[in-house]
Design a protein around this motif. Structure first.
Motif, PDB file in Angstrom:
ATOM      1  N   ILE A 111       0.202   2.568   7.209  1.00 31.55           N
ATOM      2  CA  ILE A 111      -0.875   2.218   6.116  1.00 31.55           C
ATOM      3  C   ILE A 111      -2.050   3.326   6.202  1.00 31.55           C
ATOM      4  O   ILE A 111      -2.639   3.589   5.011  1.00 31.55           O
ATOM      5  CB  ILE A 111      -1.412   0.741   6.081  1.00 31.55           C
TER       6      ILE A 111
ATOM      7  N   ILE B  38       0.689  -1.169   0.149  1.00 29.70           N
ATOM      8  CA  ILE B  38      -0.038  -0.026  -0.175  1.00 29.70           C
ATOM      9  C   ILE B  38       0.865   1.172  -0.172  1.00 29.70           C
ATOM     10  O   ILE B  38       0.661   2.345  -0.635  1.00 29.70           O
ATOM     11  CB  ILE B  38      -0.834  -0.092   1.257  1.00 29.70           C
TER      12      ILE B  38
ATOM     13  N   ALA C 182      -8.302  -0.280  -0.536  1.00 24.97           N
ATOM     14  CA  ALA C 182      -6.988  -0.341   0.147  1.00 24.97           C
ATOM     15  C   ALA C 182      -7.212  -1.189   1.729  1.00 24.97           C
ATOM     16  O   ALA C 182      -6.380  -1.954   2.031  1.00 24.97           O
ATOM     17  CB  ALA C 182      -6.251   0.833   0.060  1.00 24.97           C
TER      18      ALA C 182
ATOM     19  N   ILE D  68      -3.524   5.508   3.249  1.00 24.80           N
ATOM     20  CA  ILE D  68      -4.769   5.120   2.798  1.00 24.80           C
ATOM     21  C   ILE D  68      -5.710   6.626   2.724  1.00 24.80           C
ATOM     22  O   ILE D  68      -6.320   6.979   1.823  1.00 24.80           O
ATOM     23  CB  ILE D  68      -5.626   4.317   3.643  1.00 24.80           C
TER      24      ILE D  68
END
Length: 312
Positions: free
Chosen positions: A222, A127, A238, A226
């Motif tokens: 992450i 990601i 995601a 996102i």
């Protein structure tokens, strides 16, 4: 103070679920047997599908296949003897057999913790660095992460088993559990276990807290990445790639941390019931939540079944 008169223990018995009546134990036996067979079958399905589908030959599913093997070995080390104990509560286990069970339980259990950490790192790279994903998560990196997980599990198990079974066991030989675990075993020792308990706490912090911290850092990064995605659909997609892994992590670490990082408990039956979660339920949860509800895996399963039906 050392005991002057004692009988050296050569074998143990499990208290298990002997507090329950015969009928209740039979019900538990059937439930655990079904869960055990489902765990073996679901892990076998996952391994077969990943092996036969080229679309799943990615780092994420490589780690998942290794986790499935480790989870299968983990359950085999514990559940069959637990099932036998439900039918025959007073069945004895020798000290070498008990040490062997503890060794495999720790090896595979700790390996699972670090494999989940490796999977968290894989999601972070996918990601946060999608353009460099194939370079960072190459075959060598996957092998290093996997072999590192196995090495940590193996070395920790050797240290812990050596630490526990250098203690003298005398008089009492009933383990307040349904398998050979560290704390219930140390309670039976007729010697000062303060240093041993400190070693166990230190190792528990290393193999539980360290992976949790690493996974937490991965997910913080992450989430930050996102939230920077412009489209709502992109953010949803995601998050979906991480949801299954995060669910398994919360259940796995939640239960094991409660047992190994909490203060001493006098309620051994409560501890046993909590232990059931990460020894019986979590190994089944992994393939179901992480894979069988995953669209890529379901599509791969349909393709594999389609090939078989065509070839037949």
């Amino acid at each position: 103070m050392p005991r002057l008169n004692f009988t050296t223990v050569t074998e143990f018995t499990f208290e298990g679920f002997s507090v329950f009546g015969w009928q209740h134990r039979i019900i538990l036996f059937v439930i655990f047997l079904v869960l055990y067979l489902l765990t073996l079958a679901s892990n076998a399905v996952i391994l077969t599908v990943i092996r036969l589908s080229r679309q799943l030959h990615t780092p994420m599913y490589f780690f998942l296949s290794v986790l499935s093997i480790s989870e299968t070995c983990y359950t085999v080390a514990i559940i069959p003897r637990m099932l036998a104990g439900l039918l025959s509560p007073q069945k004895a286990i020798s000290i070498p057999e008990c040490a062997t069970q503890l060794f495999f339980y720790l090896t595979f259990g700790i390996n699972n913790c670090f494999l989940l950490t490796a999977m968290g790192y894989d999601r972070y790279v996918a990601i946060c660095n999608p353009l460099r994903y194939s370079v960072i998560m190459g075959k060598k990196a996957c092998m290093y992460l996997t072999s590192g997980s196995w090495s940590i599990g193996l070395s920790t198990a050797i240290i812990q088993v050596s630490s526990v079974f250098t203690l003298p066991f005398c008089d009492a030989n009933t383990i307040s559990h349904f398998f050979c675990d560290i704390r219930p075993l140390m309670k039976l020792a007729c010697a000062d276990i303060t240093i041993k308990e400190f070693i166990t706490l230190l190792i528990s912090l290393c193999v539980l807290v360290l992976p949790m911290v690493l996974i937490f850092i991965s997910y913080v990064l992450i989430v930050i990445t996102i939230l920077k995605i412009a489209s709502a659909e992109g953010r949803k997609k995601a998050f979906a790639t991480c949801a299954s892994h995060l669910t398994v992590v919360i259940v796995h670490y939640g239960c094991t941390s409660f047992i190994y990082l909490k203060p001493k408990s006098q309620n051994s039956l409560q501890d046993r019931l909590i232990s059931m979660t990460y020894t019986v339920i979590t190994p089944l949860l992994n393939p179901v939540v992480y894979s069988l509800r995953n669209k890529e895996v379901k599509d791969a399963m349909l393709r594999v079944l389609g090939r078989k039906s065509i070839s037949s």
